[in-house]
Design an enzyme around this catalytic site. Structure first.
Site, PDB file in Angstrom:
ATOM      1  N   HIS A  44     -27.408   6.912  13.645  1.00  0.00           N
ATOM      2  CA  HIS A  44     -26.439   5.826  13.432  1.00  0.00           C
ATOM      3  C   HIS A  44     -26.831   4.629  14.279  1.00  0.00           C
ATOM      4  O   HIS A  44     -27.802   4.663  15.027  1.00  0.00           O
ATOM      5  CB  HIS A  44     -25.016   6.283  13.782  1.00  0.00           C
ATOM      6  CG  HIS A  44     -24.898   6.894  15.154  1.00  0.00           C
ATOM      7  ND1 HIS A  44     -24.699   6.150  16.283  1.00  0.00           N
ATOM      8  CD2 HIS A  44     -24.976   8.193  15.551  1.00  0.00           C
ATOM      9  CE1 HIS A  44     -24.642   6.953  17.335  1.00  0.00           C
ATOM     10  NE2 HIS A  44     -24.812   8.194  16.928  1.00  0.00           N
ATOM     11  N   ASP A  49     -26.433  12.550  25.000  1.00  0.00           N
ATOM     12  CA  ASP A  49     -25.870  12.031  23.754  1.00  0.00           C
ATOM     13  C   ASP A  49     -25.504  13.191  22.844  1.00  0.00           C
ATOM     14  O   ASP A  49     -25.328  14.328  23.315  1.00  0.00           O
ATOM     15  CB  ASP A  49     -26.839  11.053  23.083  1.00  0.00           C
ATOM     16  CG  ASP A  49     -28.143  11.691  22.626  1.00  0.00           C
ATOM     17  OD1 ASP A  49     -28.328  12.916  22.838  1.00  0.00           O
ATOM     18  OD2 ASP A  49     -28.993  10.976  22.059  1.00  0.00           O
ATOM     19  N   GLU A  91     -17.497  14.834  20.072  1.00  0.00           N
ATOM     20  CA  GLU A  91     -17.268  14.477  18.667  1.00  0.00           C
ATOM     21  C   GLU A  91     -16.305  15.455  17.999  1.00  0.00           C
ATOM     22  O   GLU A  91     -15.439  15.052  17.204  1.00  0.00           O
ATOM     23  CB  GLU A  91     -18.587  14.462  17.896  1.00  0.00           C
ATOM     24  CG  GLU A  91     -19.452  13.254  18.134  1.00  0.00           C
ATOM     25  CD  GLU A  91     -20.669  13.243  17.211  1.00  0.00           C
ATOM     26  OE1 GLU A  91     -20.650  13.977  16.195  1.00  0.00           O
ATOM     27  OE2 GLU A  91     -21.625  12.511  17.506  1.00  0.00           O
ATOM     28  N   ARG A 101     -11.343  -2.003  32.788  1.00  0.00           N
ATOM     29  CA  ARG A 101     -12.794  -2.012  32.560  1.00  0.00           C
ATOM     30  C   ARG A 101     -13.247  -3.466  32.640  1.00  0.00           C
ATOM     31  O   ARG A 101     -13.180  -4.206  31.668  1.00  0.00           O
ATOM     32  CB  ARG A 101     -13.106  -1.401  31.192  1.00  0.00           C
ATOM     33  CG  ARG A 101     -14.588  -1.199  30.930  1.00  0.00           C
ATOM     34  CD  ARG A 101     -14.814  -0.731  29.510  1.00  0.00           C
ATOM     35  NE  ARG A 101     -14.489  -1.778  28.552  1.00  0.00           N
ATOM     36  CZ  ARG A 101     -14.264  -1.557  27.260  1.00  0.00           C
ATOM     37  NH1 ARG A 101     -14.261  -0.349  26.787  1.00  0.00           N
ATOM     38  NH2 ARG A 101     -13.994  -2.568  26.449  1.00  0.00           N
ATOM     39  N   ASN A 118     -10.371 -10.224  27.837  1.00  0.00           N
ATOM     40  CA  ASN A 118     -11.567 -10.298  26.999  1.00  0.00           C
ATOM     41  C   ASN A 118     -11.660  -9.052  26.140  1.00  0.00           C
ATOM     42  O   ASN A 118     -11.757  -7.936  26.654  1.00  0.00           O
ATOM     43  CB  ASN A 118     -12.823 -10.411  27.877  1.00  0.00           C
ATOM     44  CG  ASN A 118     -14.101 -10.280  27.069  1.00  0.00           C
ATOM     45  OD1 ASN A 118     -14.164 -10.697  25.915  1.00  0.00           O
ATOM     46  ND2 ASN A 118     -15.127  -9.707  27.686  1.00  0.00           N
ATOM     47  N   SER A 147     -13.369  -7.721  22.057  1.00  0.00           N
ATOM     48  CA  SER A 147     -14.400  -8.114  21.097  1.00  0.00           C
ATOM     49  C   SER A 147     -13.825  -8.945  19.959  1.00  0.00           C
ATOM     50  O   SER A 147     -12.685  -8.740  19.516  1.00  0.00           O
ATOM     51  CB  SER A 147     -15.107  -6.884  20.532  1.00  0.00           C
ATOM     52  OG  SER A 147     -14.179  -5.995  19.945  1.00  0.00           O
TER      53      SER A 147
END
Length: 552
Positions: free
Chosen positions: A11, A149, A184, A474, A504, A506
């Site tokens: 991905h 990962d 996941e 964060r 802030n 996205s």
């Protein structure tokens, strides 16, 4: 050497270009195709290459495909194993491997003139490791590296030490054991989209207690030799599965808190083992698990390394950059650190104005853009901020951002409504680097929003919009030398409000990639309740939208 790096196998397909050891460009395919994460990480999509971002990288440098010395691909099918040997429920994995073996010809088809003979496979976790060690600031060049990962060819984790641009692999964890795949599974059980929404589980964890930690420890634990195990566990026996769009329950938040806690414990064990082997002061990190900023902060606070650097594109997109850097070193170039995450597209003032004229929206070019935006934010406007080159990686870092007043508690709900997000998700603060330590406790500087910080008690009531339920934030620290316009805006906002912080998040809405080009910005501004768009030196205000009168 002119080296184009590609990531495509799972991905977040992406491309990156390294010329004579310097990072010239890097971009994710989703920013061009407008498909979130570029594609789903299924075997049937593994043939898709990041054609649009690759072509842009070449155009940015004025290169043709036939001028490339190498093209890298961050998966080596020669290291892959038959699906039945991996222990994963992925019966079509052989198709993924077939597409990987055919990738040189696919690339030659996508980039006319490319010689398939320059194609080079780079092992997935070596590409991750190179993205962390070789792109990091100079002190990390000879340092320890941790990669974790979901999966690579046959492993899910790598610990190494870099010296003079080359890795010495010290430990690996073989599939099916995987922290990323375990996280996941919990993500899917909690009703979110796997391999996409893991950050939502991290946010939800703050609302729960890790009361299932002992049960999870029996299945997920380190092994004392630099590796770990993730054994099957019946999540439904712990907590009922949540359906998408159902309200979450306290028990589900407790499961999120438990999986977060056990992940942190295993990572801490891995870094302690790694430090015991290397004795290094510096650790760099990559891999999708390294985007877990809560775990990163615990590693920084409780781990043995003095300094930690996390690749801002720590997920699979970063392997495009890492693969290119790895091969550059192998071919004799001395690679240089990436100067920042702003490695994507940009437009000059004339090009931006042409977009505004084409859109037929009234706009202005104020003499002092920073002051106009600071005043708008002080007046509780939401501002879409589009400046310079777009970011490489998942974080908005003051190039494609939505900004708001941090002193209004209601702005958290307001921004989540604007973006169509769940209300349990926090928004982040940006702060001038020289002021950060007065408000926040944690790793400094924090340029890439990859750690969480404790908010000083006397500031929590002053900036409630950016304080998460657990008292953390964060943060992004802003250096005037790096982003002078943004730093000036923050300074003026503090002069007006007394607050050296701005919200802030996205610049996008739910399910869509972050805004990248001017058209994206105008479409997002036109469809979301945002009050002002700062597009380069120009501003467009909400009341003026849609009257088609042109420049003002």
């Amino acid at each position: 050497m002119r080296i184009l790096g590609l990531n495509a196998i799972f991905h977040d397909p992406a491309a990156a270009l390294v010329v004579d050891g310097e990072v010239v460009a890097a971009a994710e395919e989703e920013r061009f195709s407008r498909r979130k994460h570029g594609k789903r990480p299924v075997p049937f999509s593994a043939w898709e290459l990041p054609e649009l971002s690759a072509r842009w990288c070449l155009a940015k440098a004025g290169l043709r495909a036939d001028e490339l010395d190498a093209v890298t691909y961050s998966f080596d099918p020669r290291l892959a194993m038959p699906q039945e040997s991996l222990g994963l429920n992925d019966p079509w994995d052989e198709l993924r491997q077939t597409y990987a073996r055919e990738a040189p010809d696919f690339a030659a088809e996508a980039l006319p003139g490319l010689d398939p003979g320059v194609f080079r496979y780079v092992p997935h976790h070596i590409a991750h490791a190179a993205s962390a060690a070789l792109a990091a600031p100079v002190p990390y060049r000879d340092a320890s590296v941790l990669v974790a990962d979901g999966r690579g060819e046959a492993t899910s984790h790598l610990s190494a030490r870099y010296h003079d641009g080359r890795p010495e692999v010290l430990a690996r964890t073989s599939l099916p054991h995987s922290l990323g795949l375990f996280y996941e599974e919990v993500t899917a059980h909690l009703g979110f989209l796997r391999s996409c929404d893991e950050f939502k589980v991290m946010a939800l964890a703050s609302y729960g207690r890790p009361r299932f930690l002992n049960e999870l420890r029996t299945a997920v634990h380190s092994t004392g030799d630099g590796s770990f195990r993730t054994l099957p566990i019946d999540l439904a026996a712990l907590v009922k599965a949540r359906r998408p769009h159902e309200e979450w329950t306290p028990e589900q938040a407790d499961l999120a808190a438990s999986v977060q806690a056990v992940t942190e414990e295993v990572l801490l064990d891995l870094v302690r083992w790694l430090h015991g082997r290397t004795g290094d002061r510096h650790l760099s990190m990559a891999g999708g698990v390294a985007l877990n900023c809560v775990a990163n902060s615990r590693i920084a606070a409780e781990g043995p390394f003095e300094h930690i650097w996390v690749q801002p594109a720590a997920g699979d997109a970063g392997t495009a950059l890492g693969g290119a850097l790895h091969v550059a070193e192998a071919m004799g170039d001395r690679t240089s650190p990436m100067a920042g995450a702003d490695l994507g597209r940009s437009w000059d003032d004339d090009e931006l104005e042409a977009w505004l004229l084409r859109a037929r929206v009234p706009y202005a070019r104020p003499a002092d853009l920073a002051a106009v935006v600071a005043q708008a934010l002080a007046s509780d406007n939401v501002v879409a901020w589009f400046q310079g080159r777009s970011e490489f990686g998942p974080r908005a870092l003051g190039h494609r951002s939505l900004l708001a007043h941090p002193g209004r508690a209601a702005n958290l709900e307001r921004l989540n409504d604007v973006k169509g997000r769940e209300q349990f998700r926090p928004v982040a603060p940006m702060v001038l680097a020289e002021r950060a330590a007065e408000l926040f406790e944690g790793p400094m500087p924090s340029r890439y929003m990859l750690f969480t910080h404790r908010v000083a008690a006397h500031w929590r009531e002053r900036i409630p919009a950016v304080v998460h339920v657990d008292g953390t934030a964060r943060i992004q620290t802003v250096e005037a030398a790096d982003q002078p316009l943004l730093a000036r805006m923050l300074g003026i906002f503090e002069q007006i409000t007394g607050l050296p912080v701005v919200v802030n998040t996205s610049l996008n809405t739910a399910g869509r990639p972050m805004v990248d080009d001017p058209r994206d910005a105008l479409e997002c501004f036109g469809s979301a309740p945002v009050d002002l768009l700062a597009l380069g030196p120009f501003v467009v205000r909400r009341p003026a939208m849609g009257d088609g009168s042109g420049s003002v």
